[in-house]
Design a protein around this motif. Structure first.
Motif, short mmCIF file in Angstrom:
data_model
loop_
_atom_site.label_atom_id
_atom_site.label_comp_id
_atom_site.label_asym_id
_atom_site.label_seq_id
_atom_site.Cartn_x
_atom_site.Cartn_y
_atom_site.Cartn_z
N ASP A 172 -5.26 1.17 30.38
CA ASP A 172 -4.53 1.99 30.31
C ASP A 172 -4.57 2.78 30.23
N THR A 173 -4.27 4.47 31.55
CA THR A 173 -4.45 5.24 31.59
C THR A 173 -4.46 6.70 30.44
N THR A 174 -3.25 6.12 29.64
CA THR A 174 -2.76 7.43 28.57
C THR A 174 -3.65 7.70 27.51
N PRO A 175 -3.90 8.49 27.40
CA PRO A 175 -5.24 8.77 26.59
C PRO A 175 -4.61 8.59 24.70
N THR A 176 -3.60 8.93 24.40
CA THR A 176 -2.81 8.48 23.27
C THR A 176 -2.59 6.66 22.94
N LYS A 177 -3.04 6.18 24.00
CA LYS A 177 -2.65 4.10 23.56
C LYS A 177 -3.96 3.95 23.75
N ILE A 178 -4.98 4.23 24.72
CA ILE A 178 -5.91 3.84 24.36
C ILE A 178 -6.73 3.97 22.60
N ASP A 179 -7.33 2.50 23.17
CA ASP A 179 -7.99 2.02 21.54
C ASP A 179 -7.08 2.16 20.08
N LYS A 180 -5.51 1.60 20.93
CA LYS A 180 -4.69 1.22 20.09
C LYS A 180 -4.76 -0.39 20.21
N TYR A 181 -3.80 -0.97 19.41
CA TYR A 181 -3.29 -2.13 19.68
C TYR A 181 -1.62 -2.51 20.38
N ALA A 182 -1.18 -3.31 21.11
CA ALA A 182 -0.26 -3.20 21.66
C ALA A 182 1.11 -3.74 20.89
N PRO A 183 1.90 -3.18 20.34
CA PRO A 183 3.32 -3.49 18.93
C PRO A 183 3.19 -5.39 19.43
N GLY A 184 3.26 -5.72 18.05
CA GLY A 184 3.59 -7.43 17.77
C GLY A 184 2.34 -8.51 17.88
N THR A 185 2.01 -8.26 19.05
CA THR A 185 0.26 -9.22 19.44
C THR A 185 -0.63 -8.44 19.26
N HIS A 186 -0.95 -7.12 19.09
CA HIS A 186 -2.16 -6.66 18.50
C HIS A 186 -3.23 -6.86 19.71
N ILE A 187 -2.62 -6.85 21.23
CA ILE A 187 -3.48 -6.79 22.03
C ILE A 187 -4.64 -5.46 22.29
N PRO A 188 -5.69 -5.58 22.48
CA PRO A 188 -6.50 -4.28 22.19
C PRO A 188 -6.17 -3.05 23.39
#
Ligand code: TYD
Length: 413
Positions: free
Chosen positions: A347-363
């Motif tokens: 993903d290109t959104t700075p605030t999403k990078i290095d976080k984890y997807a909700p529920g599935t925890h995919i990085p």
């Protein structure tokens, strides 16, 4: 002895309070934009189900999430992440400028102005404006662009406050915001207060007919409380002494509709409103029958997609997600697609990078990481930006990289 009667409370329509019919239950879901910083973080889950009101024809979520859980200090949805959307909003601003031409001191109000992607063009022209934006971080981004923003939810109270401070509006608009607001009756009351007699409200949101035709069920998530159609919006407007005067289809967000609303109940209605409503009636969106096949079609797409992902994994292929969209939260969590299939999401959104997807925890990884890693397959969660992304990923595809898309059916291309 007669058996005791257990009273099961019916779910009520949020617009007209009639009993609603369930279209589909998705089970427990995390917040669609609830990206987490570490995988031990406690997540909030709610029951995601969608229903249909047979009286006012509004398709809507059954249980909703408190707005402050979704739109707060760190809202992850930033509008300016797509060039195509930037162009779309530039055209929207141009339309507004044409509409207000010749008016004395025109005033434009945008509900949910996000980072100011549209309102920036209005501000640049020196036109009096205000953006109503409850999410603090994106409101700050808009302010940095020189946009006048009030950091609150729009309702009767804020409408009165705006009128007291600036007067009534010539144009009120909102993109992907109206469908977010559960108390839409209060919003429409506020519109009646804020809009000039000869003013216009227009708003756009994902279009129900597109969702049903494509089975694009990933549009169903916490932020989207309503799934509008001409059938439902015309009735909603009428309840508030307003008229749905025009509808123009938009090729954004996988198929959206822009609804134009004017004051009073006797305004002229364009042919397009009648045409779209006829198409909706043809698909039986005014009857529960129109929704009966939806669940089976959703389940077929999920099963087909999982079968394709499983085959790729069994053959030793690697798959990354492309675009950590809000929509992907419903798909991933409902279909049960997690780290077993997907290594990470680019993903290109700075605030999403290095976080984890909700529920599935995919990085979530940066686009640079994706380009360097060059996985064989990319599961296109941002399918609504397909044209822009295919153009951007020409080299990835030329080198053999393949995208997997899934609406209305699973395709590898
Ligand atoms: P969006 O289309 O707004 O979907 P949703 O409303 O479901 O969140 O989100 C698109 C996401 O995809 C956003 O996080 C940015 C990302 N993205 C990319 O990573 N690369 C791209 O080229 C584009 C266009 C978007």
């Amino acid at each position: 002895m007669p058996s005791p009667i257990i009273e099961v409370p019916m779910d009520k329509c949020k617009i007209c309070n009639h009993d609603i019919e369930i279209v589909m239950r998705f089970g427990k879901m995390p917040i669609a934009n609830g990206f987490i910083c570490n995988i031990d973080e406690e997540e909030f889950f709610y029951d995601l189900s969608v229903g249909f009101c047979p009286v006012c024809f509004m398709v809507q979520l059954i249980s909703t999430v408190a707005p402050k859980k979704m739109f707060n200090e760190s809202y992850h949805f930033i509008s300016s992440t797509s060039l195509a959307m930037a162009e779309h909003f530039k055209r929207t601003a141009e339309e507004i400028i044409v509409r207000i031409a010749g008016r004395k001191s025109p005033f434009v109000v945008e509900l949910g102005c996000n980072d100011g992607i549209m309102l920036g063009h209005i501000a640049d022209k020196g036109i009096m404006h205000i953006g109503v934006e409850p999410s603090v971080n994106v409101a700050d981004l808009a302010r940095k662009r020189g946009i006048n923003v009030t950091n609150e939810f729009f309702d009767v109270k804020s409408a009165k406050a705006i009128v007291n401070k600036y007067g009534q509006a010539d144009v009120i608009c909102g993109s992907n915001v109206m469908c977010h607001i559960e108390d839409i009756n209060s919003v429409f009351q506020g519109i009646d207060i804020l809009l000039k007699e000869n003013g216009i409200l227009f708003f756009e949101d994902p279009y129900l007919l597109d969702i049903v035709k494509k089975t694009s069920f990933d549009q169903i998530y916490d932020e989207h409380v309503y799934y509008f159609s001409g059938l439902s919006v015309s009735r909603l407007a009428k309840r508030h002494n307003l008229t749905l005067a025009n509808m123009i289809h938009q090729d954004v967000h996988g198929g959206s509709m822009r609804y134009y609303i004017i004051k009073g109940s006797v305004g002229s209605i364009s042919e397009s409103v009648k045409d779209f409503i006829s198409q909706e009636e043809l698909m039986k969106l005014n009857k529960v029958e129109g929704y009966l096949k939806f669940k089976n079609k959703v389940n077929k797409i999920c099963n087909d997609l999982k079968a394709v992902l499983l085959r790729i994994k069994q053959e030793g292929g690697r798959i990354a997600g492309y675009g950590a969209t809000s929509k992907s939260t419903t798909l991933l969590n409902y279909a049960g697609i997690g780290l077993k299939f997907i290594d990470y999401i680019s993903d290109t959104t700075p605030t999403k990078i290095d976080k984890y997807a909700p529920g599935t925890h995919i990085p979530i990884k940066s686009h640079e990481f994706f380009t360097f890693d060059n996985p064989q397959y990319a599961l296109l969660f941002a399918w609504n930006h397909k044209a822009e992304i295919f153009k951007k990923e020409e080299i990835y595809r030329r080198k053999g990289g393949r995208f997997i898309t899934y609406f209305p059916k699973v395709i590898i291309e």
